[in-house]
Design a protein around this motif. Sequence first.
Motif, short mmCIF file in Angstrom:
data_model
loop_
_atom_site.label_atom_id
_atom_site.label_comp_id
_atom_site.label_asym_id
_atom_site.label_seq_id
_atom_site.Cartn_x
_atom_site.Cartn_y
_atom_site.Cartn_z
N CYS A 1 6.69 -4.57 5.34
CA CYS A 1 5.62 -4.45 4.32
C CYS A 1 6.10 -4.56 2.93
CB CYS A 1 4.48 -3.42 4.57
SG CYS A 1 3.03 -3.65 3.15
N PRO A 2 5.57 -5.49 2.06
CA PRO A 2 6.16 -5.60 0.74
C PRO A 2 6.02 -4.34 -0.22
CG PRO A 2 4.49 -7.26 0.92
CD PRO A 2 4.60 -6.50 2.26
N PHE A 3 4.69 -3.61 0.40
CA PHE A 3 4.39 -2.61 -0.53
C PHE A 3 4.77 -1.33 -0.03
CE2 PHE A 3 1.07 -5.89 -1.75
CZ PHE A 3 1.61 -6.17 -2.77
N SER A 4 4.60 -0.07 -0.35
CA SER A 4 4.69 1.08 0.34
C SER A 4 3.40 2.18 -0.35
CB SER A 4 5.86 1.75 -0.01
OG SER A 4 6.14 2.30 -1.37
N ALA A 5 3.25 3.24 0.22
CA ALA A 5 2.28 4.04 -0.32
C ALA A 5 2.69 4.66 -1.80
CB ALA A 5 2.56 5.60 0.76
N ASP A 6 4.12 4.58 -2.04
CA ASP A 6 4.28 4.95 -3.60
C ASP A 6 3.54 3.74 -4.52
OD1 ASP A 6 5.76 6.73 -2.95
OD2 ASP A 6 7.86 5.67 -2.57
N THR A 7 3.43 2.54 -4.01
CA THR A 7 2.70 1.50 -4.82
C THR A 7 1.38 1.88 -5.39
OG1 THR A 7 3.99 -0.24 -3.59
CG2 THR A 7 2.10 -1.04 -4.55
N PHE A 8 0.82 2.37 -4.21
CA PHE A 8 -0.74 2.66 -4.58
C PHE A 8 -0.87 3.94 -5.25
CE2 PHE A 8 -1.00 -0.36 -1.36
CZ PHE A 8 -2.01 -1.27 -1.78
N ASN A 9 0.16 4.91 -5.06
CA ASN A 9 -0.06 6.39 -5.49
C ASN A 9 0.43 6.32 -6.99
OD1 ASN A 9 -0.36 7.56 -3.33
ND2 ASN A 9 1.69 7.91 -2.60
N LEU A 10 1.41 5.32 -7.53
CA LEU A 10 1.88 5.04 -8.90
C LEU A 10 0.56 4.61 -9.58
CD1 LEU A 10 5.29 3.42 -8.47
CD2 LEU A 10 4.55 5.49 -9.91
N VAL A 11 -0.16 3.45 -8.90
CA VAL A 11 -1.16 2.92 -9.83
C VAL A 11 -2.51 3.92 -9.87
CG1 VAL A 11 -3.06 1.01 -9.85
CG2 VAL A 11 -0.74 0.36 -8.80
N ALA A 12 -2.64 4.68 -8.80
CA ALA A 12 -3.41 5.77 -9.24
C ALA A 12 -3.37 6.81 -10.12
CB ALA A 12 -3.92 6.55 -7.82
N GLN A 13 -1.82 7.15 -10.16
CA GLN A 13 -1.53 8.19 -11.22
C GLN A 13 -1.82 7.68 -12.45
OE1 GLN A 13 2.53 9.66 -10.08
NE2 GLN A 13 1.79 9.58 -8.05
N PHE A 14 -1.09 6.44 -12.61
CA PHE A 14 -1.48 5.88 -14.02
C PHE A 14 -2.96 5.60 -14.32
CE2 PHE A 14 0.14 1.84 -16.69
CZ PHE A 14 -0.06 2.62 -17.92
#
Length: 547
Positions: free
Chosen positions: A10-23
């Motif tokens: 997968c080109p994304f990871s859980a960190d992808t969505f976590n970063l956007v959520a944190q921002f």
Amino acid sequence: MKKVFVHPECPFSADTFNLVAQFNENPRSDFYPQHKKVFLQYVENPLKYILSQVEELLPDFIKNYINFRIDQFGSLLLFQGFPSISYSVALGLGDINSLDNAQLMLNIEPEKFTFGIYSKIKNLKKLINNYSSQCRSDSWKTLLELYKLPHQSFCELNRQVHSYNYLIEDYRFVKIENSLSVLSLLEEIFCWQEIPKNLLMTPKVNNIQVAVSLESSEVLGYSAKHLITKIAQTFKKIFPLFLLFNLYEKDLSVLVNEYFLLYKKEFNQAYYLEEISELTGFQTSEINRWIRTINRKQQAIIQGPPGTGKTFLAQKLAQYLIGGGDGFSDIIQFHPAYTYEDFIQGIRPQSQDGGLTYPLVPGRFLEFCKQAEAREDTCVLIIDEINRANLSQVFGELMYLLDDRDRTVKLASGQQFTIPKNVCIIGTMNTADRSIALVDNALRRRFAFIPLSPNYKVLRHYHKTWQTGFPLARLNRLIGILKDINVAINNKHYQLGISFFLTKTLSENIQDIWQMEIEPYLEEYFFDNLEKMDEFLWEKIKNKLGY
């Protein structure tokens, strides 16, 4: 909390969505600079990579109408009154600074990934008027009706579907599944009764979004190849809307004719419930229930006695499921010698340079899944006579994967394997076959079962529709005889089916059919009571039929 399956490619990871959520939770000016490196790694670079690969898959016809690419990272949007930060990349047409451009965009938000068309329309009323004049023309209708996808209404089901959401400003006025044609889609978008009049009359810009929206957990289950293909195919499907939103003041008839050729090359011809009903005689409501069952469970077995049309029905259901999309169907037949090596993978001796090699070769199911992973839409594997093989042996680790498409297993070769989410399996099972005992409870739990019994309405429907010349009175007497036979058999698994008599030359061949197909079957069933079948021999049957 349920652990989310992340595809290793997968080109994304859980960190992808976590970063956007944190921002999103801390929209401070210093947040991004402090996390710039990880944003590049997990959000921005994957988005750019995906879009570049999607561009490669788009045909030249579409590329000719793309002349700018824009990255919108850390955009602050207002949705239903609340601020939301998203990361987008987009392809567009025309002046990059114009508000009237429709864009083919990818967008990441805290918990979802969206791809489709985003358009800013200054004059929504004008767009609707131009839609009315252009899209109702014969050329547009011809093209858009080809988009007809299966008539499925799966809103109530917990399954993977592509939900197209239509947004005007912050007002969500319609949400439909991919069960409607693009023509119906436009009808929904531009329905005067649904759009508030103040939006039609206001001079301010209206935002229209036509997109597929996937939850983050679903996105993480895709490989890069599968996700990129899915996005590219979606862009191809909705491209007429892209043209309409961008060029609605121009004559689009030439573009329609060009795109018609592209569509025929890219997607299967649509197939309708009414067509299946016409061919099989089953009611559309019943066929729709079977379709819902197959999509809910993703694997089903059509079971019934011989002659009930199981394989024919499976093929028509498969044709319906892949209609309007880029999927495909295939059929294999099990037999007692069919093995795990044939179905999953195994060592096969091969001659090479005068000697023998023993490579590990993928079986039919692995090959099917590999092809399906490169498609966006449903792919159907039909397994005819599924109960004639030793299923526990043939399916192997597949038994575990049938429960949950998010699971992955390691095959004997060490290869990680998961069944793509767009794969459906339809088996057929002859209940008169004694090998039905091999279908154990473990497998039965993983399949939905669609029972078929002799449907005499289908027999009447066939001879009436095709005007075979077989007299109605004689047909009614034949149906009465078949009912008497099945009462004598007194076992639903061994009933005599009607497909023996679904032939346009029944009048000329009924004696041959009865003596060489029906009588041998009855002799085998009544082997310990041959006197019981004496009344069903042709010499007596022909008199009842009026010959």
